[in-house]
Write an enzyme that holds these catalytic residues in place. Structure first.
Site, short mmCIF file in Angstrom:
data_model
loop_
_atom_site.label_atom_id
_atom_site.label_comp_id
_atom_site.label_asym_id
_atom_site.label_seq_id
_atom_site.Cartn_x
_atom_site.Cartn_y
_atom_site.Cartn_z
N TRP A 106 5.66 -16.74 13.27
CA TRP A 106 4.23 -16.45 13.24
C TRP A 106 3.59 -16.72 14.59
O TRP A 106 2.72 -15.97 15.05
CB TRP A 106 3.53 -17.21 12.12
CG TRP A 106 3.93 -16.68 10.77
CD1 TRP A 106 4.67 -17.34 9.82
CD2 TRP A 106 3.63 -15.38 10.23
NE1 TRP A 106 4.85 -16.52 8.72
CE2 TRP A 106 4.22 -15.32 8.95
CE3 TRP A 106 2.94 -14.28 10.70
CZ2 TRP A 106 4.13 -14.19 8.14
CZ3 TRP A 106 2.85 -13.14 9.89
CH2 TRP A 106 3.44 -13.10 8.63
N ASP A 176 -3.00 -22.14 13.57
CA ASP A 176 -2.71 -21.30 12.42
C ASP A 176 -2.16 -22.22 11.35
O ASP A 176 -1.03 -22.70 11.45
CB ASP A 176 -1.68 -20.23 12.81
CG ASP A 176 -1.27 -19.36 11.61
OD1 ASP A 176 -1.76 -19.60 10.50
OD2 ASP A 176 -0.45 -18.44 11.82
N LYS A 200 -1.45 -18.68 0.59
CA LYS A 200 -0.34 -19.61 0.41
C LYS A 200 -0.78 -20.87 -0.32
O LYS A 200 -0.16 -21.27 -1.28
CB LYS A 200 0.29 -19.95 1.76
CG LYS A 200 1.29 -18.88 2.17
CD LYS A 200 1.08 -18.33 3.52
CE LYS A 200 1.96 -17.11 3.73
NZ LYS A 200 1.69 -16.48 5.02
C1 LIG Z 1 1.63 -15.72 6.04
C2 LIG Z 1 1.29 -16.21 7.37
C3 LIG Z 1 0.57 -15.43 8.29
C4 LIG Z 1 0.13 -14.02 7.98
O1 LIG Z 1 -0.95 -14.05 7.14
P1 LIG Z 1 -1.71 -12.72 6.69
O2 LIG Z 1 -2.84 -13.28 5.91
O3 LIG Z 1 -0.75 -11.92 5.88
O4 LIG Z 1 -2.13 -12.00 7.91
C5 LIG Z 1 0.28 -15.98 9.51
N1 LIG Z 1 0.67 -17.22 9.84
C6 LIG Z 1 1.36 -17.99 8.99
C7 LIG Z 1 1.76 -19.37 9.41
C8 LIG Z 1 1.69 -17.50 7.74
O5 LIG Z 1 2.39 -18.29 6.89
#
Ligand SMILES: *Cc1c(COP(=O)(O)O)cnc(C)c1O
Length: 364
Positions: A106, A176, A200
């Site tokens: 990511w 993030d 998540k």
């Molecule tokens: C799932 C995830 C993303 C992507 O998220 P979206 O909402 O699908 O754009 C980005 N960073 C991390 C750490 C993730 O687990």
């Protein structure tokens, strides 16, 4: 009829398991919110009812994370993936530079977008060992003039998680936190901005939580597209356009559930205990091999390999047949990934651990 017993154990990385009491409440009120006569899916985002819902969601986030008043809470769209672009568009000056610490897939995507906006320095990376760990402090080469330091608090695919925030000498961290937001307490003052796709740990897909420190707003250049400028969403309290009303509603319920569970400290203890059960099986076996090194292991996504791909395939098949769903690892790491977010029940972890022991006994 009891729906609960028909639910499988959902180890999916995201969208992922939600707390049963949250789903039950949403179900109870899906035809009509009490006193409103309409479902949350049908009401105006400008209504008093929705104002109260978004206020509760924001309040819940503030209380759980202990956010001081100089942090804004936004509920945006476009996923964490849009934040890969919005962060540098808003915060990376044309003549400046940003530091990115790269610990997994990511982070790589975040860097790809940041590079379109300006200068990016990789302050540390663990790519040469296939992202199996968080870098040691001495490996991180920070630029004292960096606009921000970007980290991925938990790399969902590789299953590596920062045990705590790095020391950046006062440079704001941009994080993030999609896959570990609200899984444990954080040291908020270290952060300039936190973003997280809700799907998540805190809600359904389609809503993204963004927390931004007030002073960063003054760095935003003029001329950005309205929807891509954080100031738009701060000024309009996430209601510039129609937000994901249902997603925000579910976040408000998840926050309520988290508070009833004892907040983030209690959640952190529970998450550690759950993860430990699986890592203990890995560590006591020559059959399972963990991907992440101890010390960098994720409490949210436990990644491991079996001796052969053939066995991994059979593991997933047999587990699925026993109601342990979504265990196949991401193709870039292979093997098995057990995602055990806040809402994932301890009984499900116990069931997996028992299955792992049994599978090893039969195939080891
Ligand atoms: C799932 C995830 C993303 C992507 O998220 P979206 O909402 O699908 O754009 C980005 N960073 C991390 C750490 C993730 O687990």
């Amino acid at each position: 009829m009891t729906e609960k017993t028909e639910r499988v154990y959902n180890f999916s990385a995201g969208p992922a398991v939600l707390p049963v009491p949250v789903l039950e409440e949403a179900q109870r009120h899906l035809l009509a919110l009490p006193g409103v006569g309409m479902s949350v899916l049908e009401i105006s985002h400008r209504s008093k009812t929705f104002e109260e819902i978004i206020r509760r969601a924001e309040q819940g986030v503030r209380e759980l994370l202990g956010l001081p008043d100089h942090y804004h809470v936004l509920f945006l769209q476009g996923g964490a993936s849009l934040q890969f672009s919005m962060v540098p568009m808003n915060l990376l000056p044309k003549d400046g530079s940003a530091d990115y610490i790269l610990t997994g897939s990511w982070g790589k995507k975040a860097i790809k977008e940041a590079k379109r906006e300006g200068r990016v320095q990789i302050a540390a990376t663990t790519e040469d060992s296939n992202f199996d760990r968080i870098p040691e402090p001495h490996e991180i080469k920070l630029d004292p003039n960096a606009a921000y330091v970007h980290i991925t608090t938990n790399e969902t695919i590789q299953g590596v998680q920062w045990p705590k925030e790095p020391d950046t000498g006062g440079i704001p961290i941009v994080a993030d936190a999609s896959s570990d937001i609200m899984s444990r307490p954080i040291d908020i003052e270290k952060y300039g901005l936190i973003y997280a796709g809700a799907q998540k740990n805190i809600g359904p897909a389609g809503v993204t939580l963004v927390i931004i420190r007030d002073d960063l707003l003054s760095r935003i250049p003029d001329g950005l597209h309205t929807m891509l400028d954080y100031r738009t969403h701060v000024e309009n309290r996430s209601l510039y356009n129609t937000p994901n009303t249902f997603g925000i509603y579910i976040i408000s319920l998840v926050c309520q559930w988290l508070k009833e569970k004892g907040g983030l400290e209690a959640m952190a203890r529970e998450n550690e205990a759950k993860a430990k059960m699986i890592y203990d099986v890995i560590d006591s076996s020559g059959f399972y091999r963990g991907h992440a090194q101890p010390g960098s292991r994720s409490m949210m996504n436990v990644t491991f390999r079996l001796p052969t791909e053939e066995l991994e395939k059979r593991f997933v098949q047999e587990a699925t047949a026993q109601g342990l769903d979504g265990l196949k690892g991401h193709r870039s790491v292979g093997g098995i990934r057990a995602s055990i977010y806040n809402a994932f029940p301890r009984e499900g972890v116990e069931a997996l651990v028992q299955f792992m022991r049994e599978f090893e006994r039969k195939n080891g």
